[in-house]
Design a protein around this motif. Sequence first.
Motif, short mmCIF file in Angstrom:
data_model
loop_
_atom_site.label_atom_id
_atom_site.label_comp_id
_atom_site.label_asym_id
_atom_site.label_seq_id
_atom_site.Cartn_x
_atom_site.Cartn_y
_atom_site.Cartn_z
N LYS A 97 20.31 70.73 118.99
CA LYS A 97 21.11 70.21 120.10
C LYS A 97 22.43 69.59 119.63
CE LYS A 97 17.31 69.26 123.32
NZ LYS A 97 16.58 68.20 124.06
N GLN A 98 22.50 69.22 118.36
CA GLN A 98 23.71 68.58 117.85
C GLN A 98 24.82 69.58 117.55
OE1 GLN A 98 24.20 65.29 117.77
NE2 GLN A 98 22.13 65.00 118.60
N GLY A 99 24.48 70.86 117.50
CA GLY A 99 25.51 71.87 117.24
C GLY A 99 26.03 71.86 115.82
N LEU A 100 25.27 71.28 114.89
CA LEU A 100 25.67 71.23 113.48
C LEU A 100 24.89 72.28 112.69
CD1 LEU A 100 25.59 67.34 112.99
CD2 LEU A 100 27.62 68.77 113.27
N GLU A 101 25.41 72.62 111.53
CA GLU A 101 24.70 73.54 110.64
C GLU A 101 23.35 72.94 110.27
OE1 GLU A 101 25.10 75.65 106.23
OE2 GLU A 101 26.56 74.15 106.88
N LEU A 102 22.30 73.75 110.35
CA LEU A 102 20.95 73.31 110.01
C LEU A 102 20.46 74.10 108.80
CD1 LEU A 102 18.45 71.57 110.65
CD2 LEU A 102 17.68 73.40 112.18
N VAL A 103 20.17 73.39 107.72
CA VAL A 103 19.72 74.01 106.47
C VAL A 103 18.24 73.68 106.28
CG1 VAL A 103 20.00 74.05 103.97
CG2 VAL A 103 22.01 73.83 105.45
N MET A 104 17.44 74.68 105.97
CA MET A 104 16.01 74.46 105.77
C MET A 104 15.72 74.03 104.33
SD MET A 104 15.02 74.98 108.78
CE MET A 104 13.25 74.80 108.49
N ASP A 105 14.74 73.15 104.19
CA ASP A 105 14.32 72.63 102.88
C ASP A 105 12.80 72.75 102.78
OD1 ASP A 105 14.12 71.22 100.45
OD2 ASP A 105 14.05 69.28 101.46
N PRO A 106 12.29 73.95 102.54
CA PRO A 106 10.84 74.14 102.49
C PRO A 106 10.19 73.30 101.40
CG PRO A 106 12.00 76.25 102.59
CD PRO A 106 13.03 75.20 102.31
N GLY A 107 9.13 72.60 101.77
CA GLY A 107 8.39 71.80 100.80
C GLY A 107 9.00 70.46 100.48
N GLY A 108 10.13 70.11 101.13
CA GLY A 108 10.81 68.86 100.80
C GLY A 108 10.42 67.67 101.65
N ALA A 109 9.41 67.82 102.51
CA ALA A 109 9.02 66.73 103.41
C ALA A 109 8.32 65.61 102.65
CB ALA A 109 8.10 67.27 104.50
N ALA A 110 8.27 64.44 103.29
CA ALA A 110 7.43 63.37 102.78
C ALA A 110 5.97 63.78 102.93
CB ALA A 110 7.71 62.07 103.54
N TYR A 111 5.07 63.10 102.24
CA TYR A 111 3.67 63.54 102.25
C TYR A 111 3.04 63.41 103.63
CZ TYR A 111 2.29 58.58 102.14
OH TYR A 111 2.11 57.25 102.44
N TYR A 112 3.63 62.59 104.52
CA TYR A 112 3.00 62.34 105.81
C TYR A 112 3.67 63.06 106.98
CZ TYR A 112 6.73 58.86 105.49
OH TYR A 112 7.94 58.24 105.30
N GLY A 113 4.87 63.68 106.76
CA GLY A 113 5.50 64.35 107.88
C GLY A 113 6.85 64.94 107.55
N PRO A 114 7.32 65.88 108.38
CA PRO A 114 8.63 66.51 108.17
C PRO A 114 9.76 65.55 108.47
CG PRO A 114 7.73 67.20 110.27
CD PRO A 114 6.66 66.38 109.60
N LYS A 115 10.96 65.90 108.01
CA LYS A 115 12.09 65.00 108.24
C LYS A 115 13.38 65.78 108.40
CE LYS A 115 13.22 64.20 103.34
NZ LYS A 115 13.39 63.20 102.26
N ILE A 116 14.30 65.16 109.13
CA ILE A 116 15.69 65.61 109.20
C ILE A 116 16.51 64.65 108.35
CG2 ILE A 116 17.74 65.70 110.66
CD1 ILE A 116 16.09 66.80 112.87
N SER A 117 17.36 65.21 107.49
CA SER A 117 18.29 64.40 106.71
C SER A 117 19.70 64.73 107.17
CB SER A 117 18.17 64.70 105.21
OG SER A 117 16.86 64.48 104.76
N VAL A 118 20.49 63.69 107.40
CA VAL A 118 21.90 63.88 107.73
C VAL A 118 22.67 63.90 106.43
CG1 VAL A 118 23.92 62.93 108.91
CG2 VAL A 118 21.66 62.72 109.95
N GLN A 119 23.35 65.01 106.16
CA GLN A 119 24.16 65.17 104.96
C GLN A 119 25.62 65.00 105.35
OE1 GLN A 119 22.53 65.75 102.04
NE2 GLN A 119 20.54 66.04 102.99
N ALA A 120 26.30 64.02 104.75
CA ALA A 120 27.69 63.72 105.09
C ALA A 120 28.60 64.10 103.94
CB ALA A 120 27.84 62.23 105.41
N THR A 121 29.76 64.66 104.28
CA THR A 121 30.75 65.03 103.28
C THR A 121 31.82 63.95 103.21
OG1 THR A 121 30.38 67.37 103.74
CG2 THR A 121 32.42 66.79 102.59
#
Length: 659
Positions: free
Chosen positions: A468-492
């Motif tokens: 919904k944010q209209g930003l590029e979404l990059v997948m990170d398979p296997g990079g979640a915390a042990y208890y759940g998935p996460k979204i990380s905001v990457q800033a330039t």
Amino acid sequence: MSEVRVIIQRDSDREERVVTTGTTAAALFEGERSVIAARVSGVLRDLTHPLADGDAVEPVDVSSPDGLDILRHSTAHILAQAVQELFPEAKLGIGPPIKDGFYYDFDVAQPFNPEDLGRIEKRMQQIVKQGQRFSRRAVTDDAAREELADEPYKLELIGLKGAAGQAAEGADAEVGAGELTIYDNLDAATGERRWRDLCRGPHLPTTRLVPAFKLMRSAAAYWRGSEKNPQLQRIYGTAWPTRDQLKAHLAFLAEAERRDHRRLGAELDLFSIPEELGSGLAVFHPRGGVVRKVMEDYSRGRHEDEGYEFVNTPHISKAKLFEVSGHLPNYAESMFPPMEFEGHDYYLKAMNCPMHNLIFRARGRSYRELPLRLFEFGTVYRYEKSGVVHGLTRARGFTQDDSHIYCTKEQMPDELDSLLTFVLNLLRDYGLSDFYLELSTRGDTDKFIGEPEEWEEATEQLRQAAEKQGLELVMDPGGAAYYGPKISVQATDAIGRSWQMSTIQVDFQQPKRFALEYTAADGSRQQPVMIHRALFGSIERFFAVLLEHYAGAFPPWLAPVQAVGIPIGDAHVPYLREFAAEARAARLRMEVDASSDRMQKKIRNAQRSKVPFMVIAGDEDVAHGAVSFRYRDGSQKNGIPRAEALAEIAEAVERRIQV
């Protein structure tokens, strides 16, 4: 003469070609100087690889990500050859490509010094000019052990071949799960072997195809990343497809060095990391404390506007809390050792979420209270290894702006949507504007807890919120915390570096482990969804990112000193002190330089301190009830009435603009 059919794949274009048996990838791309390897049926290969019937072949350009890795890995081999020619006693570790460069580890009697690096680089240049050929050959384990009998670290890697998870960082460039291979560096004229290394490859055809490289520095590094292993000497370097690209990269590094938050922190008297406290434990000085307070105050106000409630939790806890949360079984290596007290083990707090769960559980909760948004500036402690501690960006003690939102499953989609919007807008308020999002998902290891169906639901909700944010979404398979998935905001930042900032995690597991419940509208007891959210990540790290982003020249609203009064003569000091008193009454941060320095030196001092407004006053200004402004860029505006001058400073602060 027999023939084979191959398919040449270039992006979306496919070309079928019939070639004679034994044709190599090099023959397919003859004359294409930028092609340095090939992907054959999905596997990276040297250009000398013979093609088989039905192979799909893609050219690998030296400027592509794979091409850069091959260029840099090949340069690492040249580095290792040069070291062993100059230091015959050196034993080889590993030498993988890394972001923007490469390294190679060596066991040597004495650490390398700058003069050694100069000699090594000169020898590397000679090897490059010789055009030695990289030649691959397969070997059996026993043959490799015999040939590399004088290389103990290579022998260890051979023994680890196929042992999942056992190889050192970068060691997959040395050995794989299949056959062992050795790369020889062969004399261009005679074919005589000059050097060899255990390696999977692929490599450049010849050393001459390394157009631009430079050795950067040396450092100590433990073998296979463990402090229990021998300490080796690591040499870092960088390599690029052209000299212009190397020059641009070195200029970038020089600019990054100029912006280094550790250097700026000392120059601007913002913070320090005293040896007496220990590595990774910072103290903020008064001026740094001002910046930090402004950051926190603004964040608090915005959180109040969004309906968050503020809580506080202690710095230590009994071990049982972290056993229940799952952190001790899954996160213990990042926690400081326990302290025994009154028959119990206590741990320094490494995360705030278990304590927030206790706050939720302290009394009965109704669906009418949800979503419940708890917020804390909570100081935590992580046992980071000495090799990764880096100023404020990787510390051992730091303060998280930590929130945990408890909501119903029905509320989760809207909550994630509004939460991500809030996070991005707040980051924009601090001057960051270029973002992409990373979605970290569950991997196939046993570190992840909970049912796959729960993970799928949480991941899908995060994905929808991200899109919904209209930003590029990059997948990170296997990079979640042990208890759940996460979204990380990457800033330039201002010079194009990407920083991981805010994280948002959906957690079905901790509410279950802590038996968290609320009373639903129908009177039943239901488990809430828990959303973890750190906006800054940590205040210290965000402080460092902003310091480097602005190169220390904070916008007026964040600047520790927003204006400094500079009198032309001593007689003008009282006038500027009156003006400063008016500024402070308007909640502006202003000082007056009443030192004995000459005016020009005071201006230079203010410029070095990166003060946004230099307020200058002389006879004419005093006579007309005015001041003159000198800005950070050197421009000046004279004869500004005092009220207008105060208003200009106040407006810049209020609007959070850069001047």
